[in-house]
Design a protein around this motif. Structure first.
Motif, PDB file in Angstrom:
ATOM      1  N   UNK A 223      -1.763  -0.030   8.366  1.00  0.00           N
ATOM      2  CA  UNK A 223      -1.478   0.700   7.140  1.00  0.00           C
ATOM      3  C   UNK A 223      -0.301   0.039   6.431  1.00  0.00           C
ATOM      4  N   UNK A 224      -0.565  -0.537   5.257  1.00  0.00           N
ATOM      5  CA  UNK A 224       0.483  -1.187   4.477  1.00  0.00           C
ATOM      6  C   UNK A 224       1.010  -0.289   3.369  1.00  0.00           C
ATOM      7  N   UNK A 225       0.498   0.949   3.286  1.00  0.00           N
ATOM      8  CA  UNK A 225       1.021   1.943   2.351  1.00  0.00           C
ATOM      9  C   UNK A 225       2.216   2.648   2.961  1.00  0.00           C
ATOM     10  N   UNK A 226       3.025   3.240   2.105  1.00  0.00           N
ATOM     11  CA  UNK A 226       4.077   4.128   2.574  1.00  0.00           C
ATOM     12  C   UNK A 226       4.337   5.194   1.508  1.00  0.00           C
ATOM     13  N   UNK A 227       4.623   6.411   1.955  1.00  0.00           N
ATOM     14  CA  UNK A 227       5.065   7.467   1.058  1.00  0.00           C
ATOM     15  C   UNK A 227       6.420   7.950   1.546  1.00  0.00           C
ATOM     16  N   UNK A 228       7.313   8.240   0.626  1.00  0.00           N
ATOM     17  CA  UNK A 228       8.680   8.566   1.017  1.00  0.00           C
ATOM     18  C   UNK A 228       9.310   9.467  -0.024  1.00  0.00           C
ATOM     19  N   UNK A 229      10.332  10.197   0.415  1.00  0.00           N
ATOM     20  CA  UNK A 229      11.035  11.095  -0.490  1.00  0.00           C
ATOM     21  C   UNK A 229      12.462  11.292  -0.030  1.00  0.00           C
ATOM     22  N   UNK A 230      13.335  11.504  -0.972  1.00  0.00           N
ATOM     23  CA  UNK A 230      14.697  11.943  -0.698  1.00  0.00           C
ATOM     24  C   UNK A 230      14.964  13.095  -1.656  1.00  0.00           C
ATOM     25  N   UNK A 231      14.782  14.314  -1.156  1.00  0.00           N
ATOM     26  CA  UNK A 231      14.891  15.466  -2.049  1.00  0.00           C
ATOM     27  C   UNK A 231      16.319  15.722  -2.481  1.00  0.00           C
ATOM     28  N   UNK A 232      17.319  15.202  -1.730  1.00  0.00           N
ATOM     29  CA  UNK A 232      18.707  15.312  -2.175  1.00  0.00           C
ATOM     30  C   UNK A 232      18.907  14.561  -3.489  1.00  0.00           C
ATOM     31  N   UNK A 233      18.158  13.477  -3.660  1.00  0.00           N
ATOM     32  CA  UNK A 233      18.222  12.696  -4.895  1.00  0.00           C
ATOM     33  C   UNK A 233      17.112  13.066  -5.868  1.00  0.00           C
ATOM     34  N   UNK A 234      16.184  13.944  -5.454  1.00  0.00           N
ATOM     35  CA  UNK A 234      15.058  14.310  -6.301  1.00  0.00           C
ATOM     36  C   UNK A 234      14.099  13.164  -6.528  1.00  0.00           C
TER      37      UNK A 234
END
Length: 278
Positions: free
Chosen positions: A43-54
């Motif tokens: 899998x060469x996809x990635x999903x990511x989040x930093x909700x502190x930064x929105x």
């Protein structure tokens, strides 16, 4: 102090995100999931989040061997880190996004130049930045490079908010091919911009006009190549109707979209991130 949590998936590549304090609920909810599909071995996809930064991002890597996986991970990590560092910055959201994408591009490009095995690697990137201000609690901006997409689902209608940086999209704009021809074109995987392919990159960035109840979808082309937009819209509409006036089950909906893409062939990695404004 915000708690640090990790979204989990036995089949996906999902990065850490900062979860908001329960005592101070955020005006949004999100879920994300990535799957290698039915054909690819990695899998060469990635999903990511930093909700502190929105900040919310999906990347779809490309390159030989493990280069695509390295590119997408490095781009997402660098992008989120830069936005997290600048979250107190008074600069407009579009400037912060441009700088974060420039940092991600430089990181991937330089890392590729340092290794013969990774040279030429790159990745798409599509992101949302919720940079709320006291006078505008729902200020939302979208940015992208490549053919990973952002959609808005509002009033039972799905609207694409990004235009692919791809050869096929250019042919469509010039009237050289039809939508039906584009859907089956052997050139549809050729993108004209990517993070890390060149020393600099020009993202497309636009401010949105969000409303409470909006549902935003970030997706790699593993979803949009397998499912026509009408099918994605139908799935989102069924979920919204089942939820009534409440928020749809975002985790279930992520899994459902990926399952449907895999049922239609799953020829590529498929990644979705859903952001709901409450």
């Amino acid at each position: 102090m915000a708690a640090l949590g990790r979204a989990r998936s036995s089949t996906g590549r999902i990065r850490d995100e900062h979860l908001p304090d329960a005592a101070a609920p955020a005006p949004y909810a999100f879920a994300m999931l990535s799957h290698r599909g039915c054909v690819r071995k990695s899998n060469e996809d990635i999903c990511a989040a930093n909700s502190a930064a929105g900040a919310f991002v999906v990347c779809d890597g490309m390159g030989g061997a493990a280069a695509g996986e390295v590119a997408s991970r490095l781009a997402a990590d660098t992008f989120l880190a830069r936005l997290n560092d600048s979250k107190a910055d008074p600069q407009p959201a579009d400037i912060r996004l441009f700088n974060a994408i420039a940092a991600a591009n430089e990181a991937v490009y330089c890392h590729g130049c340092d290794s013969s095995e990774l040279r030429g690697m790159g990745t798409t990137l599509v992101a949302l930045l919720l940079a709320s201000q006291p006078e505008d609690p729902l200020a939302l901006t979208v940015a992208h490079v490549g053919d990973s997409r952002c959609y808005l689902f509002r009033d039972s209608t799905l609207t694409r908010l990004t235009e692919d940086h791809s050869l096929v999209e250019e042919q469509l704009r010039c009237g050289e091919i039809t939508l039906a021809q584009a859907a089956v074109s052997p050139l549809r995987n050729i993108i004209t911009r990517a993070i890390g392919s060149h020393p600099t990159v020009e993202p497309t960035i636009r401010s949105l006009d969000p409303r409470r109840g909006d549902l935003y979808l970030l997706a790699s082309d593993g979803l949009t190549h397998e499912l026509p937009e009408a099918a994605i819209e139908a799935s989102l509409r069924r979920a919204a109707e089942a939820a009534g006036n409440a928020m749809p089950d975002l985790d279930h909906l992520c899994g459902l979209l990926i399952e449907e893409a895999n049922d239609h062939g799953g020829s590529d990695n498929v990644t979705v991130l859903l952001l709901y404004l409450s």
